[in-house]
Structure formats: C-alpha cells, structure tokens
Scaffold this motif. Structure first.
Motif, PDB file in Angstrom:
ATOM      1  N   SER A  31       0.828  -1.210   0.000  1.00 43.78           N
ATOM      2  CA  SER A  31       0.000   0.000   0.000  1.00 43.78           C
ATOM      3  C   SER A  31       0.861   1.259   0.000  1.00 43.78           C
ATOM      4  O   SER A  31       0.342   2.373   0.136  1.00 43.78           O
ATOM      5  CB  SER A  31      -0.913   0.022   1.233  1.00 43.78           C
ATOM      6  N   GLY A  32       2.161   1.070  -0.083  1.00 42.73           N
ATOM      7  CA  GLY A  32       3.062   2.221  -0.121  1.00 42.73           C
ATOM      8  C   GLY A  32       3.439   2.762   1.248  1.00 42.73           C
ATOM      9  O   GLY A  32       3.887   3.888   1.376  1.00 42.73           O
ATOM     10  N   VAL A  33       3.251   1.944   2.294  1.00 46.47           N
ATOM     11  CA  VAL A  33       3.640   2.357   3.641  1.00 46.47           C
ATOM     12  C   VAL A  33       4.926   1.624   4.031  1.00 46.47           C
ATOM     13  O   VAL A  33       4.888   0.421   4.270  1.00 46.47           O
ATOM     14  CB  VAL A  33       2.531   2.024   4.670  1.00 46.47           C
ATOM     15  N   PRO A  34       6.057   2.320   4.069  1.00 46.16           N
ATOM     16  CA  PRO A  34       7.302   1.635   4.415  1.00 46.16           C
ATOM     17  C   PRO A  34       7.384   1.335   5.912  1.00 46.16           C
ATOM     18  O   PRO A  34       6.708   1.965   6.718  1.00 46.16           O
ATOM     19  CB  PRO A  34       8.389   2.636   4.017  1.00 46.16           C
ATOM     20  N   GLU A  78      -4.150   3.272   0.635  1.00 51.47           N
ATOM     21  CA  GLU A  78      -5.395   2.505   0.667  1.00 51.47           C
ATOM     22  C   GLU A  78      -5.099   1.070   1.070  1.00 51.47           C
ATOM     23  O   GLU A  78      -4.022   0.544   0.781  1.00 51.47           O
ATOM     24  CB  GLU A  78      -6.051   2.510  -0.717  1.00 51.47           C
ATOM     25  N   PRO A  79      -6.073   0.404   1.714  1.00 54.36           N
ATOM     26  CA  PRO A  79      -5.881  -1.007   2.049  1.00 54.36           C
ATOM     27  C   PRO A  79      -5.638  -1.821   0.779  1.00 54.36           C
ATOM     28  O   PRO A  79      -6.223  -1.521  -0.266  1.00 54.36           O
ATOM     29  CB  PRO A  79      -7.209  -1.415   2.682  1.00 54.36           C
ATOM     30  N   ASN A  80      -4.787  -2.818   0.856  1.00 49.49           N
ATOM     31  CA  ASN A  80      -4.548  -3.690  -0.302  1.00 49.49           C
ATOM     32  C   ASN A  80      -5.327  -5.001  -0.126  1.00 49.49           C
ATOM     33  O   ASN A  80      -6.108  -5.157   0.819  1.00 49.49           O
ATOM     34  CB  ASN A  80      -3.045  -3.907  -0.490  1.00 49.49           C
ATOM     35  N   SER A  81      -5.107  -5.931  -1.048  1.00 52.12           N
ATOM     36  CA  SER A  81      -5.859  -7.203  -1.032  1.00 52.12           C
ATOM     37  C   SER A  81      -5.758  -7.932   0.301  1.00 52.12           C
ATOM     38  O   SER A  81      -6.692  -8.623   0.702  1.00 52.12           O
ATOM     39  CB  SER A  81      -5.335  -8.135  -2.115  1.00 52.12           C
ATOM     40  N   ILE A  82      -4.630  -7.798   0.968  1.00 50.52           N
ATOM     41  CA  ILE A  82      -4.475  -8.527   2.242  1.00 50.52           C
ATOM     42  C   ILE A  82      -5.454  -7.973   3.277  1.00 50.52           C
ATOM     43  O   ILE A  82      -6.223  -8.719   3.896  1.00 50.52           O
ATOM     44  CB  ILE A  82      -3.024  -8.429   2.764  1.00 50.52           C
ATOM     45  N   HIS A  83      -5.446  -6.641   3.461  1.00 50.63           N
ATOM     46  CA  HIS A  83      -6.376  -6.033   4.420  1.00 50.63           C
ATOM     47  C   HIS A  83      -7.831  -6.330   4.028  1.00 50.63           C
ATOM     48  O   HIS A  83      -8.665  -6.649   4.877  1.00 50.63           O
ATOM     49  CB  HIS A  83      -6.218  -4.506   4.447  1.00 50.63           C
ATOM     50  N   LEU A  84      -8.121  -6.210   2.732  1.00 54.52           N
ATOM     51  CA  LEU A  84      -9.508  -6.347   2.269  1.00 54.52           C
ATOM     52  C   LEU A  84     -10.012  -7.780   2.401  1.00 54.52           C
ATOM     53  O   LEU A  84     -11.140  -8.009   2.860  1.00 54.52           O
ATOM     54  CB  LEU A  84      -9.629  -5.871   0.813  1.00 54.52           C
ATOM     55  N   LYS A  85      -9.167  -8.750   2.050  1.00 56.43           N
ATOM     56  CA  LYS A  85      -9.603 -10.147   2.155  1.00 56.43           C
ATOM     57  C   LYS A  85      -9.760 -10.571   3.611  1.00 56.43           C
ATOM     58  O   LYS A  85     -10.668 -11.316   3.947  1.00 56.43           O
ATOM     59  CB  LYS A  85      -8.621 -11.077   1.428  1.00 56.43           C
ATOM     60  N   MET A  86      -8.888 -10.081   4.463  1.00 58.05           N
ATOM     61  CA  MET A  86      -9.044 -10.403   5.891  1.00 58.05           C
ATOM     62  C   MET A  86     -10.375  -9.856   6.405  1.00 58.05           C
ATOM     63  O   MET A  86     -11.094 -10.522   7.157  1.00 58.05           O
ATOM     64  CB  MET A  86      -7.887  -9.817   6.696  1.00 58.05           C
TER      65      MET A  86
END
Ligand SMILES: [Zn+2]
Length: 238
Positions: A31-34, A78-86
């Motif tokens: 998500s671009g958060v280092p 923004e949330p990515n697939s990992i956050h969204l699928k969880m």
C-alpha cells in the motif's frame, strides 16, 4: 517450522472456523507504507526512530518529534488485497486481527474485530485537554488551537506502556483461535510476539512471510509474498 506450499496454506485458511491474524509491516508495503524500522540509523543523522518515537522526545523536543512523526503518515494509502480479504473473511468466519501496524489500514478496510496493538496514527488527541483531533488537523500543526496544548497520535511510544485492554482482548482472541496466521512480520517485537504463548495446544499456526521466524512451537511456514496468497482464493468456499 514445516514448509508447506500455497495450496496447503490456502486450505488451512479455508477450513478453519476461528482465525486470528497477527500482522506486521510487511502487509502494508504494497500500500506504499514503508516500515519505519527500515529507516533505523539513517534518519536525521545519528538519531534513531527509537529516540524520535519516544515519550522523552515528544516532551523534551516536540518539534523534532513532530517532524519525524509526520513522515510516518500516508493519508492517501489505501488497504490492499491482504487487508480487504481479511476483512471479507469476517462475513464467513470468526476473525480477529491483531496488528502491530499503526497505519490504520485494517480499520480503513472495515475490519470489525481489530486490535491495533501499538495504536493508530489516525487517532489523535490533545495532551492538555484530552479532546480528539483529526489527523488532518494534526498534520497542519501539533498545537491544539483551542487550548494551546500539544497534539499527539494515539500510538504506543517507546518508554510508554501498552493499553491493558488491547492486551486483554488480544490474549482472548489468540486463546480461542483454531488457526493463528502470522503475516508480514519478523515477529521479534515483545510483547507482541509473546501473544503466541496463549494459543490453544490444538491450534494450528501458519506463518506467511518471506523469511522464517523463530517460534517455540510447531508451525507451518509458507515462504511467499502474502499479497499473492490473499489476492485470490482465501475467501472462496472450501
Ligand atoms: Zn487541547
């Protein structure tokens, strides 16, 4: 740890009824958060995040604290697939997420049963009067307009204790899980990594990470980018 492949890991997730996810910085890089720990030693010359994110720095060198903390914000992330699928798995299973991340992305993905173990950058308040302040306001100034007090994010700084409620809820969420999935973390930060000791003896533990982690009990290990695993199949019917 016993290495397994992606299909077996996906099946473990599909078959479990109660899953608790333990997540770390690795799930938010897409998500671009280092990970701020990767800045260690190079940031602001000789000073390390351990000092810049300490209670002492906030109190004694508020300007330095504020300028470092500002660099941690990625309000457009923004949330990515990992956050969204969880979050989506909550519709079909009993899911808890306990995250070390302070980026607020699990909340943005509308996860309901969530513990932000180290707090949330987007939850700010005034140290003097206690009033909640929006992160947008905090990002324009760390002085509270109404009272002149210092605004801070509700994150656990070095030298500060964890929220007791967060610990209690986390322990309960770990203790009831059939499957515990550790994702995107090297799992070295205490007491977060000690939570695993509260797992049931019969619970299955699955680690999805690029590198193995150290655990004192049996676990399955999938060496893979979690994005790849969560992108597709975990929310399909078993
Ligand atoms: Zn105030």
């Amino acid at each position: 740890m016993q290495t397994i492949d992606e299909t077996d890991a996906t099946n473990l997730i599909k078959q479990a009824a109660a899953i608790t996810f333990l997540t770390g910085a690795g799930i938010s890089t897409a998500s671009g958060v280092p990970d701020y720990r990767s800045l260690s030693g190079v940031y602001l010359g000789i000073e390390r995040p351990e000092y810049l994110l300490s209670h002492t720095c906030m109190v004694e060198e508020p300007e330095k604290f504020y300028s470092f903390v500002q660099t941690l914000y990625h309000p457009k992330a923004e949330p990515n697939s990992i956050h969204l699928k969880m979050a989506e798995l909550e519709n079909i299973k009993d899911i808890w997420i306990i995250s070390q991340n302070i980026d607020g992305l699990h909340a943005k993905a509308k996860t309901q049963q969530l513990v932000n173990f180290h707090g949330n950058l987007y939850d700010c308040y005034c140290r003097k009067c206690g009033q909640s302040v929006s992160a947008d306001t905090y990002l324009t100034s760390d002085r509270h307009e109404q009272c002149g007090g210092q605004i801070r994010p509700n994150i656990v700084l070095y030298e500060e204790g964890l929220d007791e409620q967060a610990i209690a809820v986390s322990v309960e969420a770990i203790a009831k899980a059939d499957l515990i999935v550790i994702v995107g973390t090297s799992f070295q930060v205490h007491p977060f990594c000690d939570l695993i000791h509260y797992a049931k003896a019969t619970a299955t533990i699955l680690v999805i990470n690029q590198t193995p982690i150290h655990l004192n009990r049996d676990a399955y290990f999938l060496k893979e980018d979690a994005m790849k695993v969560f992108k597709n199949r975990v929310t399909e019917e078993r």
